[in-house]
Design a protein around this motif. Structure first.
Motif, short mmCIF file in Angstrom:
data_model
loop_
_atom_site.label_atom_id
_atom_site.label_comp_id
_atom_site.label_asym_id
_atom_site.label_seq_id
_atom_site.Cartn_x
_atom_site.Cartn_y
_atom_site.Cartn_z
N HIS A 111 0.36 -0.02 1.94
CA HIS A 111 -0.76 -0.86 1.54
C HIS A 111 -0.16 -2.17 1.05
O HIS A 111 1.07 -2.30 1.00
CB HIS A 111 -1.65 -0.19 0.48
N HIS A 113 -0.67 -4.08 -1.90
CA HIS A 113 -0.66 -4.51 -3.30
C HIS A 113 0.62 -5.33 -3.56
O HIS A 113 1.65 -5.09 -2.94
CB HIS A 113 -0.70 -3.29 -4.23
N ASP A 115 2.84 -5.31 -5.75
CA ASP A 115 4.06 -4.61 -6.15
C ASP A 115 4.63 -3.75 -5.01
O ASP A 115 5.58 -3.02 -5.21
CB ASP A 115 3.83 -3.77 -7.41
N HIS A 116 4.02 -3.86 -3.83
CA HIS A 116 4.52 -3.11 -2.66
C HIS A 116 4.92 -4.03 -1.52
O HIS A 116 5.37 -3.55 -0.48
CB HIS A 116 3.48 -2.10 -2.18
N HIS A 193 -6.26 5.65 -3.57
CA HIS A 193 -5.66 4.52 -4.31
C HIS A 193 -6.23 3.20 -3.81
O HIS A 193 -6.64 2.33 -4.58
CB HIS A 193 -4.15 4.57 -4.17
N ASP A 214 1.49 5.31 -3.61
CA ASP A 214 0.80 5.35 -4.91
C ASP A 214 -0.10 6.57 -5.09
O ASP A 214 -0.87 6.63 -6.04
CB ASP A 214 0.01 4.06 -5.13
ZN LIG Z 1 -0.79 0.20 -5.12
#
Ligand SMILES: [Zn+2]
Length: 281
Positions: A111, A113, A115-116, A193, A214
């Protein structure tokens, strides 16, 4: 420090882009602090330390980067707010393995996000440019669309201009959320998530590893009802986990963990009491 796990012909290396901190309550949703606090280190601001652990998957001479760290995508203020520590970050971890950014054939994301995917981009003064311009990006089409049109509640989890800058990679391959990525590598939809969150399965020679992303961010999240407050559909997260955690324990799959501060991998096990736990390796 790096380490290697073999799944059949695949060689998997853990590479930590860094550590950051998020609110412990947000990470454990409706679970009371009295239950989770003994399993993690909680700081004076109620935050818990989390890793940003990417994986390099080697399949013969093909190199696949799984997940994209946090990098500098939130700028200095974001790094300070989330207590980000990188010590060279993903690029340094790759260099320690003798791998240059140009050696990465494909980057695979569960995904988008921040932080990914943050270490996949580099701020260039005006916006962002890709850190791996010679690599193919492989991501579920549904997850890509969700990142570009998130709900108002989910919007702070994305940096739109950073996601859009990934179009500058050599190729952006948008696939189904249960697609085969390569022989022995596949996505499996979980939702929860994010609506289109996926796992990555790595299978060869009767061995399986699952990158939980996540859905199980840390070893403390194996319990099917321990899901994050960030999840857009926590009921779906619990359903997906009930099913997959039971399957994983029965089949002895390796579990690869993105956010656990201490463990890159281990196995999900069922104890005599019927509860599920994590056995570090
Ligand atoms: Zn995430």
């Amino acid at each position: 420090m790096t380490a290697t796990l073999s799944i059949g012909r695949f060689r998997i290396h853990a590479m930590n882009d860094g550590h950051f901190r998020l609110d412990g309550g947000a990470m454990f949703g409706i679970v009371p602090k009295s239950q989770w606090a003994s399993r993690v280190h909680v700081d004076e601001e109620n935050r818990i330390p989390l890793a940003l652990r990417c994986f390099l998957i080697e399949d013969g001479d093909r190199r696949i980067l799984l997940e994209g760290g946090m990098g500098e995508v939130l700028g200095a203020a974001g790094a300070k707010h989330f207590a980000l520590e990188r010590s060279g970050g993903l690029e340094a971890r790759l260099a320690e393995l003798g791998v240059a950014p140009g050696d990465i054939d494909a980057v695979v994301l569960t995904h988008l996000h921040w932080d990914h995917m943050g270490a996949l981009v580099q701020p260039d003064g005006r916006g962002f440019r890709p850190q791996f311009p010679d690599s193919e990006l492989i991501v579920p089409e549904s997850a890509w669309k969700e990142a570009l049109a998130p709900s108002r509640r989910a919007a702070p989890s994305y940096v739109r201009s950073a996601v859009e800058s990934l179009r500058g990679m050599s190729e952006v391959t948008l696939v189904a959320d249960d697609a085969k990525i390569a022989p022995g590598l596949s996505f499996a939809w979980t939702g929860g998530h994010t609506h289109h969150h996926v796992l990555v399965r790595i299978e060869d020679a009767q061995e399986t590893a699952v990158f939980w992303a996540d859905l199980i961010p840390t070893a403390a999240h194996v319990h099917p009802r321990w899901v994050m407050a960030y999840d857009v559909d926590p009921i779906r997260s619990v359903e997906a986990k009930e099913d997959l955690v039971a399957q994983s324990a029965a089949a002895g799959w390796w579990a690869l963990l993105y956010h656990d501060p201490d463990h890159a991998w281990g196995r999900i096990v069922q104890t005599e009491s019927g509860r599920y736990g994590f056995e570090a390796s």
